[in-house]
Design a protein around this motif. Sequence first.
Motif, PDB file in Angstrom:
ATOM      1  N   TRP A   1       0.808  -1.219   0.000  1.00 37.50           N
ATOM      2  CA  TRP A   1       0.000   0.000   0.000  1.00 37.50           C
ATOM      3  C   TRP A   1       0.843   1.271   0.000  1.00 37.50           C
ATOM      4  CZ3 TRP A   1      -1.515  -3.753   3.913  1.00 37.50           C
ATOM      5  CH2 TRP A   1      -2.580  -4.552   3.498  1.00 37.50           C
ATOM      6  N   ILE A   2       1.732   1.407   0.940  1.00 40.42           N
ATOM      7  CA  ILE A   2       2.418   2.693   1.104  1.00 40.42           C
ATOM      8  C   ILE A   2       3.380   2.961  -0.044  1.00 40.42           C
ATOM      9  CG2 ILE A   2       4.023   3.980   2.562  1.00 40.42           C
ATOM     10  CD1 ILE A   2       2.753   2.709   4.983  1.00 40.42           C
ATOM     11  N   TYR A   3       4.287   2.019  -0.311  1.00 35.26           N
ATOM     12  CA  TYR A   3       5.276   2.256  -1.360  1.00 35.26           C
ATOM     13  C   TYR A   3       4.676   2.295  -2.765  1.00 35.26           C
ATOM     14  CZ  TYR A   3       9.464   2.306   1.521  1.00 35.26           C
ATOM     15  OH  TYR A   3      10.439   2.670   2.408  1.00 35.26           O
ATOM     16  N   PRO A   4       3.709   1.437  -3.129  1.00 31.17           N
ATOM     17  CA  PRO A   4       3.100   1.588  -4.464  1.00 31.17           C
ATOM     18  C   PRO A   4       2.438   2.944  -4.670  1.00 31.17           C
ATOM     19  CG  PRO A   4       2.637  -0.589  -3.599  1.00 31.17           C
ATOM     20  CD  PRO A   4       3.281   0.185  -2.485  1.00 31.17           C
ATOM     21  N   THR A   5       1.737   3.460  -3.638  1.00 24.54           N
ATOM     22  CA  THR A   5       1.140   4.797  -3.752  1.00 24.54           C
ATOM     23  C   THR A   5       2.220   5.862  -3.892  1.00 24.54           C
ATOM     24  OG1 THR A   5      -0.712   4.052  -2.386  1.00 24.54           O
ATOM     25  CG2 THR A   5      -0.404   6.431  -2.623  1.00 24.54           C
ATOM     26  N   TYR A   6       3.272   5.722  -3.109  1.00 24.64           N
ATOM     27  CA  TYR A   6       4.382   6.667  -3.196  1.00 24.64           C
ATOM     28  C   TYR A   6       5.040   6.629  -4.576  1.00 24.64           C
ATOM     29  CZ  TYR A   6       9.130   8.405  -2.458  1.00 24.64           C
ATOM     30  OH  TYR A   6      10.323   9.067  -2.590  1.00 24.64           O
ATOM     31  N   GLU A   7       5.208   5.424  -5.113  1.00 26.31           N
ATOM     32  CA  GLU A   7       5.827   5.292  -6.434  1.00 26.31           C
ATOM     33  C   GLU A   7       4.957   5.931  -7.512  1.00 26.31           C
ATOM     34  OE1 GLU A   7       7.483   1.759  -9.413  1.00 26.31           O
ATOM     35  OE2 GLU A   7       5.994   1.327  -7.857  1.00 26.31           O
ATOM     36  N   ARG A   8       3.646   5.724  -7.440  1.00 27.98           N
ATOM     37  CA  ARG A   8       2.748   6.312  -8.435  1.00 27.98           C
ATOM     38  C   ARG A   8       2.768   7.835  -8.372  1.00 27.98           C
ATOM     39  NH1 ARG A   8      -1.142   3.751  -6.924  1.00 27.98           N
ATOM     40  NH2 ARG A   8      -2.204   5.280  -5.608  1.00 27.98           N
ATOM     41  N   ARG A   9       2.729   8.393  -7.175  1.00 32.11           N
ATOM     42  CA  ARG A   9       2.784   9.848  -7.032  1.00 32.11           C
ATOM     43  C   ARG A   9       4.140  10.393  -7.467  1.00 32.11           C
ATOM     44  NH1 ARG A   9       1.278  11.774  -1.276  1.00 32.11           N
ATOM     45  NH2 ARG A   9       1.200  13.764  -2.396  1.00 32.11           N
ATOM     46  N   LEU A  10       5.199   9.636  -7.192  1.00 28.23           N
ATOM     47  CA  LEU A  10       6.540  10.079  -7.586  1.00 28.23           C
ATOM     48  C   LEU A  10       6.661  10.157  -9.109  1.00 28.23           C
ATOM     49  CD1 LEU A  10       9.401  10.745  -6.500  1.00 28.23           C
ATOM     50  CD2 LEU A  10       9.959   8.332  -6.802  1.00 28.23           C
ATOM     51  N   LYS A  11       6.112   9.174  -9.797  1.00 26.67           N
ATOM     52  CA  LYS A  11       6.160   9.205 -11.259  1.00 26.67           C
ATOM     53  C   LYS A  11       5.339  10.360 -11.824  1.00 26.67           C
ATOM     54  CE  LYS A  11       6.998   4.276 -12.106  1.00 26.67           C
ATOM     55  NZ  LYS A  11       6.428   3.028 -12.682  1.00 26.67           N
ATOM     56  N   THR A  12       4.168  10.597 -11.228  1.00 22.15           N
ATOM     57  CA  THR A  12       3.267  11.622 -11.765  1.00 22.15           C
ATOM     58  C   THR A  12       3.750  13.033 -11.465  1.00 22.15           C
ATOM     59  OG1 THR A  12       1.408  10.089 -11.487  1.00 22.15           O
ATOM     60  CG2 THR A  12       0.882  12.415 -11.801  1.00 22.15           C
ATOM     61  N   LEU A  13       4.200  13.277 -10.238  1.00 23.56           N
ATOM     62  CA  LEU A  13       4.509  14.638  -9.799  1.00 23.56           C
ATOM     63  C   LEU A  13       5.972  15.026  -9.975  1.00 23.56           C
ATOM     64  CD1 LEU A  13       2.439  14.700  -6.480  1.00 23.56           C
ATOM     65  CD2 LEU A  13       1.768  15.548  -8.729  1.00 23.56           C
ATOM     66  N   VAL A  14       6.846  14.044 -10.133  1.00 18.83           N
ATOM     67  CA  VAL A  14       8.281  14.360 -10.193  1.00 18.83           C
ATOM     68  C   VAL A  14       8.907  13.857 -11.497  1.00 18.83           C
ATOM     69  CG1 VAL A  14      10.520  14.040  -9.083  1.00 18.83           C
ATOM     70  CG2 VAL A  14       8.482  14.363  -7.684  1.00 18.83           C
ATOM     71  N   PHE A  15       8.793  12.554 -11.757  1.00 26.82           N
ATOM     72  CA  PHE A  15       9.571  11.983 -12.856  1.00 26.82           C
ATOM     73  C   PHE A  15       9.041  12.438 -14.221  1.00 26.82           C
ATOM     74  CE2 PHE A  15      10.906   8.421 -15.645  1.00 26.82           C
ATOM     75  CZ  PHE A  15      12.276   8.579 -15.476  1.00 26.82           C
ATOM     76  N   LYS A  16       7.726  12.408 -14.426  1.00 27.47           N
ATOM     77  CA  LYS A  16       7.188  12.826 -15.725  1.00 27.47           C
ATOM     78  C   LYS A  16       7.449  14.304 -16.003  1.00 27.47           C
ATOM     79  CE  LYS A  16       3.621   9.270 -16.222  1.00 27.47           C
ATOM     80  NZ  LYS A  16       2.164   9.001 -16.342  1.00 27.47           N
ATOM     81  N   PRO A  17       7.193  15.226 -15.051  1.00 29.14           N
ATOM     82  CA  PRO A  17       7.581  16.626 -15.318  1.00 29.14           C
ATOM     83  C   PRO A  17       9.074  16.800 -15.573  1.00 29.14           C
ATOM     84  CG  PRO A  17       6.070  16.515 -13.463  1.00 29.14           C
ATOM     85  CD  PRO A  17       6.452  15.106 -13.785  1.00 29.14           C
ATOM     86  N   LEU A  18       9.882  16.006 -14.891  1.00 23.45           N
ATOM     87  CA  LEU A  18      11.325  16.101 -15.106  1.00 23.45           C
ATOM     88  C   LEU A  18      11.701  15.632 -16.505  1.00 23.45           C
ATOM     89  CD1 LEU A  18      13.942  16.885 -13.665  1.00 23.45           C
ATOM     90  CD2 LEU A  18      14.146  14.522 -12.896  1.00 23.45           C
ATOM     91  N   CYS A  19      11.053  14.571 -16.973  1.00 24.25           N
ATOM     92  CA  CYS A  19      11.300  14.106 -18.347  1.00 24.25           C
ATOM     93  C   CYS A  19      10.878  15.163 -19.366  1.00 24.25           C
ATOM     94  CB  CYS A  19      10.548  12.800 -18.599  1.00 24.25           C
ATOM     95  SG  CYS A  19      11.154  11.387 -17.655  1.00 24.25           S
TER      96      CYS A  19
END
Length: 723
Positions: A378-396
């Motif tokens: 629960w915790i890490y999958p949610t964190y990973e999804r938010r990390l991709k959406t809010l950090v990694f995709k804008p960075l790309c």
Amino acid sequence: MESSLRLDAPPVGRCRRQETAEEPGLSEGAKGEEVPEENVGEDDEEVEKTREEEESKEEESERLAAKERAAQKQLMAIEEFVHTERNYLKNLQLCTVNIRRNLQEIQPPLPNLDSMFEHIGGVIDVSGRLLSLLDQAQMQSGDPRYLETLCNSFLSLSHDIEMAYKEYLANYNNITAVENSYKQKGAQWQEMIRVIKTSAPDVNASTLSFFLVMPVQRIARYPLLLQTVQKHTDPRHPAYALLEQTGRAAVQLNCEINEYKRFREVADKYKKTENLTIKDKINRLSGHSIAKKTARLSQYIKHETGIVPKHVDEEFDALLGFFLLLEKGITDLHVNMRDYLSHLQRFLSCRPEEADLDLEGEKAALFSKEITVALRQWIYPTYERRLKTLVFKPLCSLQELLAGPRNLIRKRQDKLLDFELLEEKSSLNYEEQAVAATYRTINTLLLTELPQFNGKALQLLWNILGAFACLQRDLTAEMEQLASSFTHQLSHSHLEPSAFWEWAESSVLEGAKNLESLCQRVQEALNVPIVQPLSPGSQKRLRALMDRYGPEKIYQLTGPAVAARDLDLNLSKGELVAVVSEMDTRGDRRRWLVDAGGLKGYVPASKLTRYHQLTADAPKSPHLTVASSGPGPRRHSYTPGTQPAVTMAMPCFQVFAGYDFTARSSHELSLRAGEPLQIVEPHDKRGNAEWSLVEARGQRGYVPSNYLAILPSVVASPTLPYR
């Protein structure tokens, strides 16, 4: 005859009396009509004055009529400005609302339809605001103050008008390109025409370009409409000076928009990244391009050698330095974030709750498993999804945006080399003038746009880092909340703060000692000398080294050696070398000079161990002795079901896989480095010693013989035969 003469002649005396009798009458009549000279002058003045008054009245009436006509024309020009603006806004709203909605219902859907309306919203907004300001004044167009209101409204919105029309006109070529792509689809294009005519029956339009070209025409018409109003406005009008300023502002707007459009066309031309193959690049070569690139290379060499001084632009150099620094930071952050996500995914793939961790106490083991499951599911999958959406995709996306300015900077460097060659000429032809103009355009564009890009990119980077910090904070809060729900049930949760920290410190120190001892044991196991069968070439090189240096100088690498300094060698784990000197030229005994069979260089002394040469009978101890049963099948015909009869042996050596090996067929066996195994046959069915039949994990298969390592081992219990 004389009597006749006398009778014919008139009587002279009587005639004279008659003449004299008539003269007094004539003189009296003449005297009665005579006017004095003074009276005659007064009459002439009165006549002239009357005539002047009549002329002035006529001029005044003509002037008033002309003024009235000018006022009427001015009123008509103002009404034309406002009326055409309302019709213009009405048509744009009709296109972007009704027609767009109906076109979106066409099946199959029209590709890139929304891109045609991408920047028209700003144009509609600024036009609506202009009309709203005029309506708020609550004046009739005939009011003298209405002209002042019109000019003030236009001037107050001039910057917004410029920004809205800049983007729209710069992207208008994309609109025409999309519409031309629709024309290639016959049936769909006819359906579009039908929908447009049905949606706007009062307008004689059949294509979207009929509406979407209106902003292009409207911005060019503003100066003409204002000039018409000015033409019919009295220079003594109170708003005449303001009207002149508004007309100049409209002309300046068009100049700024056209200049921006030209810059954008140059930028769009040179900022594209083309992924061309070598064949495509060769096909593009021509005599002209080769000569141009040769001249650039020559000019670049002159710069680097100091023959020709470089062109110095301190303002651009400062912007370029900041851009390169920003680009490096974004690229490094992107790489680190990608690795971080990869490590996170590998962490989520682990299932420690399924292993027996040998924790003390039942509660500790249970809590550990529950916490691990909660983190992984629960915790890490949610964190990973938010990390991709809010950090990694804008960075790309931000990293992709760097390509445009980077290409423009490179193109500016090329054009600068061309421009420097042209500066030496006294006169330029048309093509050379175009080259010089292109350089000036790119340079001006970069000086104007690069500071804005650097600022926006830096702001986006800070926002990304801020989002990452917020995600870390939320993750910490969730983990703290999860842990707090279990820790209060543990025995140490009831300790006093001082006793708790004492317990925590002792637990951490004990765990650190255990981890350190484990790492030491692992390191000792990894540093065990590797002895493996040598290939014929390695055996030949070993004999040459032993003949030259002696067996006491032969060492083996316990790990890979990576060159970090000059004269260092890159060698793999297990390679044999001869030590020439146990120090380098500076007396550093941590670097030994070695001979790797032709190559001489330095390697770390910590990665060398003395080579233990195997005796001829040594490799036979770990092998299972195979009973001779005649010629067996060839290696490629071996099947897992075939199990030769074996006898037990008491090995004094242990065989390990020295390297990872991946099976390429069902007859071979995959191995991992360090995995223990047993050799069934030291060769394949053809007698080739380069392949060995081994058994590991209950499976059999062939592996390369030089992938096997034979290490000394304590005497173990007898190895049971395979079942």
